[in-house]
Design a protein around this motif. Structure first.
Motif, PDB file in Angstrom:
ATOM      1  N   LEU A  29      -2.601  -9.262  -2.711  1.00  0.00           N
ATOM      2  CA  LEU A  29      -2.656  -9.994  -1.515  1.00  0.00           C
ATOM      3  C   LEU A  29      -4.300 -10.315  -1.284  1.00  0.00           C
ATOM      4  CD1 LEU A  29      -0.500  -7.793   0.986  1.00  0.00           C
ATOM      5  CD2 LEU A  29      -0.169  -9.922  -0.067  1.00  0.00           C
ATOM      6  N   SER A  30      -4.455 -11.262  -0.549  1.00  0.00           N
ATOM      7  CA  SER A  30      -5.923 -11.890  -0.285  1.00  0.00           C
ATOM      8  C   SER A  30      -6.738 -10.793   0.332  1.00  0.00           C
ATOM      9  CB  SER A  30      -5.863 -12.914   0.602  1.00  0.00           C
ATOM     10  OG  SER A  30      -5.219 -14.212  -0.109  1.00  0.00           O
ATOM     11  N   LEU A  31      -6.261  -9.956   1.479  1.00  0.00           N
ATOM     12  CA  LEU A  31      -6.808  -8.807   2.074  1.00  0.00           C
ATOM     13  C   LEU A  31      -7.317  -7.889   1.213  1.00  0.00           C
ATOM     14  CD1 LEU A  31      -8.021  -8.080   4.846  1.00  0.00           C
ATOM     15  CD2 LEU A  31      -5.782  -7.113   5.616  1.00  0.00           C
ATOM     16  N   ALA A  32      -6.350  -7.472   0.401  1.00  0.00           N
ATOM     17  CA  ALA A  32      -6.505  -6.415  -0.570  1.00  0.00           C
ATOM     18  C   ALA A  32      -7.873  -6.858  -1.558  1.00  0.00           C
ATOM     19  CB  ALA A  32      -5.284  -6.016  -1.560  1.00  0.00           C
ATOM     20  N   ILE A  33      -7.659  -8.038  -2.064  1.00  0.00           N
ATOM     21  CA  ILE A  33      -8.946  -8.588  -2.940  1.00  0.00           C
ATOM     22  C   ILE A  33     -10.305  -8.463  -2.264  1.00  0.00           C
ATOM     23  CG2 ILE A  33      -9.666 -10.303  -4.161  1.00  0.00           C
ATOM     24  CD1 ILE A  33      -6.917 -11.288  -4.665  1.00  0.00           C
TER      25      ILE A  33
ATOM     26  N   PRO B 263     -12.422  -5.998  -4.386  1.00  0.00           N
ATOM     27  CA  PRO B 263     -12.381  -7.092  -5.431  1.00  0.00           C
ATOM     28  C   PRO B 263     -12.226  -6.335  -6.725  1.00  0.00           C
ATOM     29  CG  PRO B 263     -14.563  -6.948  -4.324  1.00  0.00           C
ATOM     30  CD  PRO B 263     -13.745  -5.977  -3.532  1.00  0.00           C
ATOM     31  N   ASP B 264     -12.998  -5.442  -6.992  1.00  0.00           N
ATOM     32  CA  ASP B 264     -12.878  -4.922  -8.364  1.00  0.00           C
ATOM     33  C   ASP B 264     -11.723  -3.893  -8.649  1.00  0.00           C
ATOM     34  OD1 ASP B 264     -15.443  -6.370  -8.817  1.00  0.00           O
ATOM     35  OD2 ASP B 264     -16.494  -4.503  -7.798  1.00  0.00           O
ATOM     36  N   GLY B 265     -10.826  -3.794  -7.798  1.00  0.00           N
ATOM     37  CA  GLY B 265      -9.328  -2.902  -8.129  1.00  0.00           C
ATOM     38  C   GLY B 265      -9.685  -1.607  -8.171  1.00  0.00           C
ATOM     39  N   TRP B 266     -10.780  -1.099  -7.560  1.00  0.00           N
ATOM     40  CA  TRP B 266     -10.851   0.340  -7.899  1.00  0.00           C
ATOM     41  C   TRP B 266      -9.754   1.306  -7.145  1.00  0.00           C
ATOM     42  CZ3 TRP B 266     -14.251   2.881 -10.980  1.00  0.00           C
ATOM     43  CH2 TRP B 266     -15.211   1.807 -11.367  1.00  0.00           C
ATOM     44  N   LEU B 267      -9.255   0.746  -5.962  1.00  0.00           N
ATOM     45  CA  LEU B 267      -8.159   1.344  -5.454  1.00  0.00           C
ATOM     46  C   LEU B 267      -6.765   1.430  -5.921  1.00  0.00           C
ATOM     47  CD1 LEU B 267      -9.233   0.767  -1.747  1.00  0.00           C
ATOM     48  CD2 LEU B 267      -9.834   2.550  -3.239  1.00  0.00           C
ATOM     49  N   LEU B 268      -6.551   0.420  -6.955  1.00  0.00           N
ATOM     50  CA  LEU B 268      -5.392   0.233  -7.618  1.00  0.00           C
ATOM     51  C   LEU B 268      -4.978   1.487  -8.488  1.00  0.00           C
ATOM     52  CD1 LEU B 268      -5.548  -3.486  -8.819  1.00  0.00           C
ATOM     53  CD2 LEU B 268      -4.226  -2.639  -6.931  1.00  0.00           C
ATOM     54  N   ILE B 269      -3.769   1.830  -8.381  1.00  0.00           N
ATOM     55  CA  ILE B 269      -3.367   3.170  -9.188  1.00  0.00           C
ATOM     56  C   ILE B 269      -2.324   2.730 -10.152  1.00  0.00           C
ATOM     57  CG2 ILE B 269      -2.543   5.402  -9.047  1.00  0.00           C
ATOM     58  CD1 ILE B 269      -3.888   5.690  -6.454  1.00  0.00           C
TER      59      ILE B 269
END
Length: 137
Positions: free
Chosen positions: A44-48, A52-58
């Motif tokens: 989602l745009s808000l997540a990006i 932006p660097d995806g550190w919170l993606l698991i």
């Protein structure tokens, strides 16, 4: 966390990214993660905007440790506080890998190493002072 091999390019969403590890990809490309590299789903745009660097993606099936949970909480709190600082006229950045916040307002400039408990406390004390100043203006 994020040590599992990525299956998709974080920028384009295409299979078989190069390099295929999160740390190496960040170092080489320095681009926003538009896609989740483990699922291939568009973010989602808000997540990006907020990560932006995806550190919170698991990655799926990744197990969290107590240390990774503590670090994630620290990142989220620092990011939220940074948003409040921006409301008060500060310009700031959060270096997620190093957990360093840099703030600037006029001639004032501060750097806080959040892994250092004393620096973390100073960061939130400054936020408290700024919130009080803003509320009483």
């Amino acid at each position: 966390m994020q040590t599992k091999k990525m299956l998709y390019c974080p920028m384009m969403g295409k299979p078989e990214p190069s390099p295929d590890t999160a740390a190496a990809w960040r170092e080489q490309h320095r681009r926003a993660w538009v896609f989740n590299p483990w699922t291939g789903r568009k973010r989602l745009s808000l997540a990006i905007e907020h990560d932006p660097d995806g550190w919170l993606l698991i990655p799926p099936d990744d197990t969290r440790t107590e240390e990774s949970e503590r670090r994630l909480l620290m990142e989220l709190r620092a990011s939220g506080a940074l948003g409040q600082f921006r409301r008060f006229g500060w310009i700031g950045t959060l270096d997620v890998p190093q957990l360093i916040v840099r703030l600037r307002k006029g001639q004032q400039a501060f750097s806080f190493r959040l892994a250092d408990p004393a620096d973390e406390e100073r960061y939130y004390e400054l936020l408290h002072v700024e919130a009080w100043r803003f509320a009483t203006q």
